[in-house]
Design a protein around this motif. Structure first.
Motif, short mmCIF file in Angstrom:
data_model
loop_
_atom_site.label_atom_id
_atom_site.label_comp_id
_atom_site.label_asym_id
_atom_site.label_seq_id
_atom_site.Cartn_x
_atom_site.Cartn_y
_atom_site.Cartn_z
N GLY A 9 0.82 -1.22 0.00
CA GLY A 9 0.00 0.00 0.00
C GLY A 9 0.85 1.26 0.00
O GLY A 9 0.55 2.24 0.70
N THR A 11 1.20 3.31 -2.50
CA THR A 11 0.77 4.27 -3.53
C THR A 11 0.11 5.52 -2.95
O THR A 11 -0.10 6.49 -3.67
N SER A 12 -0.25 5.47 -1.66
CA SER A 12 -0.86 6.68 -1.08
C SER A 12 -0.77 6.62 0.44
O SER A 12 -0.30 5.63 1.02
N ILE A 14 -0.43 6.47 4.30
CA ILE A 14 0.58 6.05 5.28
C ILE A 14 1.73 5.29 4.60
O ILE A 14 2.90 5.49 4.92
N ARG A 34 -1.52 -1.46 -6.32
CA ARG A 34 -2.13 -1.81 -7.61
C ARG A 34 -1.97 -0.69 -8.62
O ARG A 34 -1.96 -0.93 -9.82
N ARG A 35 -1.86 0.57 -8.18
CA ARG A 35 -1.81 1.70 -9.12
C ARG A 35 -0.38 1.95 -9.57
O ARG A 35 0.40 2.61 -8.90
N ASP A 56 -2.19 -7.21 -6.47
CA ASP A 56 -3.34 -7.10 -5.58
C ASP A 56 -3.11 -8.10 -4.44
O ASP A 56 -2.92 -9.30 -4.71
N ASN A 83 0.73 -2.72 5.42
CA ASN A 83 -0.05 -1.48 5.51
C ASN A 83 -1.28 -1.48 4.59
O ASN A 83 -2.28 -0.83 4.88
N ASN A 86 -8.07 -0.96 3.66
CA ASN A 86 -9.05 0.13 3.60
C ASN A 86 -10.33 -0.31 4.29
O ASN A 86 -10.55 -1.50 4.52
N TYR A 149 -15.25 -3.73 9.22
CA TYR A 149 -13.91 -3.10 9.23
C TYR A 149 -13.25 -3.33 10.59
O TYR A 149 -12.08 -3.73 10.66
N LYS A 153 -9.80 -5.42 11.53
CA LYS A 153 -8.65 -4.86 12.24
C LYS A 153 -8.43 -5.57 13.59
O LYS A 153 -7.30 -5.69 14.03
N GLY A 180 -5.41 6.25 15.11
CA GLY A 180 -6.77 6.80 15.04
C GLY A 180 -6.94 7.48 13.69
O GLY A 180 -6.49 6.96 12.68
N VAL A 182 -6.40 9.45 10.52
CA VAL A 182 -5.30 9.98 9.71
C VAL A 182 -5.89 10.48 8.40
O VAL A 182 -6.64 9.73 7.73
N THR A 184 -5.98 10.72 4.84
CA THR A 184 -5.39 10.05 3.67
C THR A 184 -6.54 9.86 2.67
O THR A 184 -7.58 10.50 2.78
P1 NDP Z 1 -5.09 5.00 1.63
O1 NDP Z 1 -6.39 4.70 0.99
O2 NDP Z 1 -4.46 6.32 1.40
O3 NDP Z 1 -4.02 3.86 1.27
C1 NDP Z 1 -4.40 2.52 1.18
C2 NDP Z 1 -3.29 1.76 0.48
O4 NDP Z 1 -3.64 0.37 0.45
C3 NDP Z 1 -3.10 2.22 -0.95
O5 NDP Z 1 -1.72 2.34 -1.23
C4 NDP Z 1 -3.71 1.08 -1.76
O6 NDP Z 1 -3.01 0.92 -2.99
C5 NDP Z 1 -3.46 -0.12 -0.86
N1 NDP Z 1 -4.40 -1.19 -1.16
C6 NDP Z 1 -5.75 -1.17 -0.95
N2 NDP Z 1 -6.29 -2.31 -1.43
C7 NDP Z 1 -5.27 -3.04 -1.95
C8 NDP Z 1 -5.21 -4.30 -2.60
N3 NDP Z 1 -6.31 -5.04 -2.83
N4 NDP Z 1 -4.00 -4.76 -3.02
C9 NDP Z 1 -2.90 -4.02 -2.81
N5 NDP Z 1 -2.88 -2.82 -2.20
C10 NDP Z 1 -4.07 -2.34 -1.78
O7 NDP Z 1 -5.34 4.78 3.20
P2 NDP Z 1 -4.36 4.82 4.47
O8 NDP Z 1 -3.00 5.22 4.11
O9 NDP Z 1 -5.07 5.58 5.51
O10 NDP Z 1 -4.42 3.29 4.89
C11 NDP Z 1 -3.28 2.51 5.12
C12 NDP Z 1 -3.57 1.55 6.27
O11 NDP Z 1 -3.80 2.30 7.46
C13 NDP Z 1 -4.81 0.68 6.07
O12 NDP Z 1 -4.53 -0.62 6.53
C14 NDP Z 1 -5.85 1.35 6.97
O13 NDP Z 1 -6.82 0.44 7.39
C15 NDP Z 1 -4.96 1.82 8.09
N6 NDP Z 1 -5.51 2.88 8.93
C16 NDP Z 1 -5.90 4.08 8.40
C17 NDP Z 1 -6.38 5.08 9.23
C18 NDP Z 1 -6.89 6.37 8.72
O14 NDP Z 1 -7.62 7.08 9.45
N7 NDP Z 1 -6.53 6.78 7.49
C19 NDP Z 1 -6.45 4.88 10.69
C20 NDP Z 1 -6.03 3.58 11.12
C21 NDP Z 1 -5.56 2.65 10.28
P3 NDP Z 1 -3.69 0.66 -4.43
O15 NDP Z 1 -5.08 1.23 -4.38
O16 NDP Z 1 -2.79 1.36 -5.39
O17 NDP Z 1 -3.66 -0.81 -4.57
#
Ligand code: NDP
Ligand code: 8X3
Length: 248
Positions: A9, A11-12, A14, A34-35, A56, A83, A86, A149, A153, A180, A182, A184
């Protein structure tokens, strides 16, 4: 720091912030997602220090193939940051979408397991093997309409403990960071591209930034080898629990 860090993860949010911070600290980075175009941007920014893998996490064959394709020093992974994940939807169980449930369980739980299992042989060979799982406050609490969700977790929390128990004696450190709120793309994904609804989640208080969590990943992996940060919960100062956030 002379370590190869595999980040799912990247690509965006954390994951991307973690890739940038750890590359700045001298780590080799395997950036996954994936992106592909996002990963190419990262590659342009970081150059030879980063290797990108497009797959994926739900697809176990793709996970295996991607990891088997790692070249040279990138194949000797020392640190795995699980990481990718979603939330999909925010609905009470009685009206929840089965597709959303499948996505959360397949990505957040099974995906984490597939990547971990595929990397364990190299992590066990490393003298500094380390797994950092990104959980959530949703791993510790259940909030209204958070049902699946939160369950996914809670599973990450349980798997972190399970891995630490099973790997005890191997020298591999296993821990989790539980953020908590974040800011994003998390809420944009949860609300299926509804940008106004997503941005309202972070209005009226100062949420955590992805860089805050990246700093904690660095904190965990830069401890001396006998120190394992097992479980770390972090919230914005304005947040007291999943449901109590002081907004102005
Ligand atoms: P983003 O949506 O910004 O990032 C999610 C990342 O996960 C992306 O890089 C995405 O990449 C990747 N991802 C999602 N689905 C897939 C898949 N099927 N295969 C491969 N990669 C995947 O969210 P966050 O940075 O916030 O989330 C990161 C982690 O932090 C997650 O586990 C989330 O649950 C956790 N979290 C987030 C919080 C928040 O408030 N933001 C709080 C607590 C935990 P791509 O789409 O390119 O595949
Ligand atoms: C993401 C934070 O509060 O939406 O894990 O569950 S929350």
């Amino acid at each position: 720091m002379d370590k190869t860090v595999f980040i799912t993860g990247a690509t965006s949010g954390i994951g991307r912030a973690t890739a940038l911070l750890l590359a700045g600290m001298g780590c080799r980075i395997v950036a996954c997602g994936r992106r592909e175009e996002r990963l190419q941007d990262l590659k342009q920014q970081l150059g030879d220090q980063v290797h990108t893998l497009v797959f994926d996490v739900r697809d176990r064959d793709s996970v295996q193939k991607a990891i088997a394709s790692l070249p040279g020093p990138f194949s000797r992974v020392d640190v795995l940051v699980n990481n990718a994940g979603n939330a999909h939807g925010l609905d009470p169980v009685q009206v929840g979408s089965l597709d959303d449930w499948d996505a959360m369980i397949d990505i957040n739980v099974k995906g984490l397991l597939y990547v971990t299992k595929a990397l364990l042989p190299t992590l066990m060979q490393s003298k500094q093997g380390h797994i950092v799982n990104i959980g959530s406050t949703a791993a510790k609490e259940v909030y209204p309409a958070g049902n699946v969700y939160c369950a996914s977790k809670h599973a990450v929390d349980a798997l972190t403990t399970g891995l630490r128990i099973d790997l005890n004696g191997t020298g591999i450190r296993v821990g989790a960071i539980h953020p908590g709120m974040v800011e994003t793309e998390f809420s944009l994904v949860r609300f299926k591209g509804d940008a106004p609804r997503a941005s309202r989640v972070y209005q009226g208080f100062e949420p955590l930034k992805p860089e805050d969590i990246a700093g904690l990943v660095w904190f965990a992996i830069s401890q001396p080898p006998h120190v394992n940060i097992a479980d770390l919960v972090v919230m914005p100062t304005a947040q007291a629990s999943s449901t109590i956030v002081h907004k102005t």
